[in-house]
Design a protein around this motif. Structure first.
Motif, short mmCIF file in Angstrom:
data_model
loop_
_atom_site.label_atom_id
_atom_site.label_comp_id
_atom_site.label_asym_id
_atom_site.label_seq_id
_atom_site.Cartn_x
_atom_site.Cartn_y
_atom_site.Cartn_z
N UNK A 126 -4.56 -5.48 -8.70
CA UNK A 126 -6.00 -5.46 -8.40
C UNK A 126 -6.35 -6.36 -7.22
N UNK A 127 -5.38 -7.15 -6.71
CA UNK A 127 -5.68 -8.16 -5.70
C UNK A 127 -6.01 -7.49 -4.35
N UNK A 128 -7.17 -7.81 -3.80
CA UNK A 128 -7.59 -7.24 -2.53
C UNK A 128 -6.57 -7.51 -1.43
N UNK A 129 -6.23 -6.47 -0.67
CA UNK A 129 -5.29 -6.59 0.43
C UNK A 129 -3.84 -6.40 0.05
N UNK A 137 0.86 17.45 -10.10
CA UNK A 137 1.77 16.81 -9.16
C UNK A 137 2.15 15.41 -9.60
N UNK A 138 3.21 14.89 -9.00
CA UNK A 138 3.68 13.54 -9.27
C UNK A 138 4.14 12.97 -7.94
N UNK A 139 3.56 11.84 -7.52
CA UNK A 139 3.72 11.34 -6.16
C UNK A 139 4.31 9.94 -6.12
N UNK A 140 5.15 9.74 -5.11
CA UNK A 140 5.58 8.38 -4.78
C UNK A 140 4.69 7.93 -3.61
N UNK A 141 4.04 6.79 -3.77
CA UNK A 141 3.03 6.39 -2.79
C UNK A 141 3.15 4.91 -2.43
N UNK A 142 2.71 4.61 -1.21
CA UNK A 142 2.46 3.22 -0.84
C UNK A 142 0.95 3.01 -0.91
N UNK A 143 0.55 2.02 -1.66
CA UNK A 143 -0.86 1.78 -1.97
C UNK A 143 -1.30 0.47 -1.32
N UNK A 144 -2.45 0.51 -0.66
CA UNK A 144 -3.06 -0.71 -0.13
C UNK A 144 -4.46 -0.84 -0.72
N UNK A 145 -4.70 -1.96 -1.40
CA UNK A 145 -5.98 -2.21 -2.05
C UNK A 145 -6.96 -2.77 -1.01
N UNK A 146 -8.20 -2.29 -0.98
CA UNK A 146 -9.19 -2.84 -0.04
C UNK A 146 -9.32 -4.35 -0.19
N UNK A 147 -9.50 -5.03 0.93
CA UNK A 147 -9.52 -6.51 0.91
C UNK A 147 -10.66 -7.07 0.07
N UNK A 148 -11.79 -6.37 0.01
CA UNK A 148 -12.93 -6.89 -0.75
C UNK A 148 -13.06 -6.25 -2.14
#
Length: 745
Positions: free
Chosen positions: A501-504, A469-480
């Motif tokens: 790589x920046x948290x949040x 598969x190939x996906x278009x995604x909205x990604x949120x990096x964990x704050x910590x």
């Protein structure tokens, strides 16, 4: 230098300045005229596009541009039919022109709500169903789906794509905008296979080309009948052709340069290596020779101006053809003489012959790889895919070209890591891409929108994410989060990628299913993934037989390199095993089928006038005697175009660089031991280079010599200054390899 020498130097500098200025004025004039003509052309395209019977393909042919460019100027020529409507059949000369089907017009879209991806079991605690996925999910020469998109357009690198809400990187630079699939029926019309275009097993054998191997530094020439030492002078094209064909018969059609790199002899006079290469390729020719203009079905014409591995093609009369190529396309000769290089090709042919009776070594590993793969396509009547593997629509191929990067290349610098580190270690995955060819997507994909994904059960969602598969995604990096980035995102610059790589931080991108799974199941902390759109294929194994045969040839050659009694044969077998790796690596790359870039050169007029360049081309270089040009030919109707396969392999290889199984069992769990950047301490990763991880701590990962295992290739167990530039990185890379070699002796 004294005052007199300084004054003389200034005078000579002024002479050079005076020579440059008229050429600059001439070039500026040409560029101005070209801009005016391009504007007139675009205006004419717009006018013609208003005609009710206008066809995008006919206008594109007349204008010398791609269909996508025409539709961008005249959106009314875009698709208006129903979903999966058949497109007009290709013309007889479809092998050399773009598909003439209409393309979707560019449009700005709003960001809808994404469908959250389900929580998946961490990779460290695999389920029975997960074991197969770990074995492989998708590796010379460049993610779950998301709901908010940027602009949508026919995804061609020649089409400007705009976004309603451009993303700005933390450094303040505006990132590239990735294309999206249009909403509704307009996007559904992308989901089809090209009519009358499938990958079928060939019913012919490639023609064999005789080869010669030449060291232009020493003049040593080796071919089937013997070896001689030639006087090559300065090793110009004319001198090589004259000397070689005074010695070998005319049926030798390939001359592989093993050392000397004659195309770089004037590199000091040029800002870019490609300009030096172009000058060498376009040098004077012996009487009767000319640049090759056309050849047969399985041959190519004209030069390939590559900075390190160029290809020059010439002919004498109608019947004699020759190529000068670099053996570096196949392997780094590492000081091997021409006789050893030829022996490597012999060993390579013998190893492949055990699996393919009709094997022929073609000019490059990519050509050879694709030809060998085509001979593994099912041919037995009634077998699945015996009628051929369908080629995706041009829209999907363009989307994958724009949104599926290749290997991860990243240099991590202070303050993310200390300015001084306790050591330097390089761990490189052995024959990595061969690890990720066990399954690939086949057939026409199913489109899974955010709404469709949200309507699935959790099991159906997991099944979709574990499918090719190939996906278009909205990604949120964990704050910590305190480790490296997991998913690629578009960076400023053409075809550039970085790894947030920046948290949040939240960003929108495209990624393969393997990387989406990794982000959701990584051994540290799951990332939040929202599915915006995606393409899901049926599982198949179109690359498995091909890859297994190449892996067997690779293993047999490595065994010979270990035990053979003759040092030359051991070295030849080592080089041949590297050539097998190149066949698979670059063979996978050919499936990506990037837009065809044609290069060429023309001689300046008697008075230095710049000649007329082909329609649709742009100037790329100007020397004292020639201009070079480049033209984007768009996507051809290539029956072997399968970017979905290349994208899947690349995605899985990037995921495995972070966390993946090795060929050794973990004694505590009985499961495959895992390795990768996420299994090293946070702050210890210094760089990634496609298959390799560079860290400040020594990775203690088991190595069994199987594809995908990490081999320690460099080690310095003492304090180092962290590299901040590519130049500093490559110095440490070389020193680390030398130090490990000395340690192991």
């Amino acid at each position: 230098m004294d005052n007199k020498a300084y004054a003389e130097g200034l005078a000579k500098l002024r002479e050079v300045r005076d020579e440059i200025r008229p050429l600059e004025r001439q070039l500026a004039k040409i560029q101005g005229e070209l801009t005016k003509l391009a504007t007139r052309r675009d205006q004419k395209i717009v006018e013609l596009g208003e005609f009710e019977k206008a066809k995008a393909d006919r206008i594109a042919t007349s204008a010398g541009v791609s269909v996508i460019d025409v539709v961008a100027l005249a959106p009314s020529l875009g698709p208006q039919g129903t979903a999966r409507a058949p497109v007009e059949a290709a013309s007889a000369d479809s092998t050399i022109v773009d598909r003439t089907g209409p393309q979707a017009a560019a449009q700005a879209i709003k960001e809808p709500a994404g469908a959250p991806a389900p929580a998946l079991r961490p990779a460290a605690q695999p389920t029975a169903a997960d074991d197969e996925q770990q074995t492989d999910t998708s590796e010379d020469q460049e993610l779950p789906a998301a709901a908010g998109a940027a602009a949508t357009a026919a995804p061609s690198p020649t089409t400007a794509l705009t976004s309603a809400t451009p993303t700005v990187a933390p450094g303040g630079e505006q990132e590239r905008t990735l294309p999206s699939i249009p909403e509704g029926a307009a996007g559904d019309r992308w989901i089809y296979a090209e009519p009358n275009l499938t990958s079928k097993r060939p019913n012919f054998k490639q023609a064999t080309r005789q080869m010669a191997f030449l060291d232009t530094a020493t003049g040593v020439l080796v071919w089937q009948a013997g070896a001689v030492t030639l006087d090559l002078g300065r090793a110009s094209v004319a001198e090589i052709l004259t000397a070689v064909y005074a010695t070998v018969p005319a049926d030798v059609e390939r001359i592989y340069i093993t050392a000397g790199d004659p195309w770089h002899q004037n590199a000091g006079r040029h800002q870019f290596l490609k300009d030096a290469v172009a000058e060498w390729l376009n040098g004077p020719l012996p009487e009767g020779w000319q640049v090759e203009s056309s050849r047969g079905k399985d041959r190519q014409a004209g030069h390939l101006v590559h900075p390190r591995n160029p290809v020059g093609r010439w002919q004498r009369g109608k019947d004699q053809h020759t190529e000068i190529r670099s053996v570096g396309e196949w392997f780094d000769p590492a000081g091997a003489d021409p006789a050893t290089a030829r022996a490597a090709f012999v060993e390579l042919w013998k190893a492949l012959r055990r699996h393919w009776d009709d094997v022929v070594l073609m000019g490059s590993p990519s050509q050879t790889g694709r030809d060998l793969w085509s001979r593994t396509i099912p041919a037995k009547a009634g077998a699945k895919w015996a009628d051929g593997y369908p080629v995706m629509s041009q829209e999907i191929r363009g989307l994958l070209h724009a949104t599926a990067g290749q290997g991860r290349t990243e240099l991590i610098t202070p303050p993310r890591v200390p300015e001084r580190v306790p050591g330097w270690y390089e761990a490189d995955r052995t024959f990595a891409y061969a690890k990720h060819t066990w399954t690939s997507g086949v057939g026409v994909p199913q489109r899974v929108t955010a709404a469709a994904f949200a309507a699935m059960s959790e099991k159906e969602q997991a099944d979709a994410l574990f499918s090719p598969s190939h996906w278009q995604v909205r990604v949120t990096i964990p704050r910590d989060w305190d480790h490296v980035g997991l998913l690629p995102a578009p960076a400023p610059g053409e075809r550039a990628w970085h790894y947030p790589y920046e948290g949040g931080r939240t960003f929108v991108t495209w990624a393969g299913g393997a990387e989406v799974n990794l982000a959701l199941r990584n051994p540290l902390q799951p990332w939040r993934i929202e599915i915006l759109d995606g393409l899901v294929w049926e599982k198949g194994d179109p690359l498995k037989d091909w890859s297994n045969k190449l892996k067997d040839a690779w293993r047999s050659l490595r065994a010979v390199a270990e035990v053979h009694g003759d040092e030359r044969q051991r070295q030849a077998a080592r080089l041949a095993s590297r050539a097998v790796r190149s066949i698979l690596l670059y063979g996978i790359g050919t499936f990506a089928q990037r837009p065809r870039i044609t290069t060429g050169s023309l001689e300046l007029g008697a008075g230095g006038e710049v000649p007329e360049i082909p329609d649709g081309a742009r100037l790329t270089g100007l020397t004292d005697t020639h201009v070079t040009w480049e033209r984007n030919g768009g996507f051809a109707r290539d029956p072997y175009a399968h970017p979905e396969w290349a994208a899947g392999v690349w995605s899985a290889a990037r995921a495995a660089l972070l966390s993946g199984p090795t060929g050794t069992k973990d004694p505590a769990t009985g499961k495959p031991a895992r390795a990768g950047a996420l299994h090293l301490p946070a702050g210890s990763i210094l760089a990634f280079r496609t298959d390799a991880i560079y860290s400040s701590v020594r990775p203690e990962w088991p190595y069994s010599g199987e594809p995908g295992d990490y081999l320690l290739k460099g080690a310095m167990a003492w304090e180092q200054t962290t590299p901040t530039t590519d130049e500093e990185f490559y110095v440490l890379q070389a020193l680390g390899r030398q130090a490990l070699e000395a340690e192991e002796q």
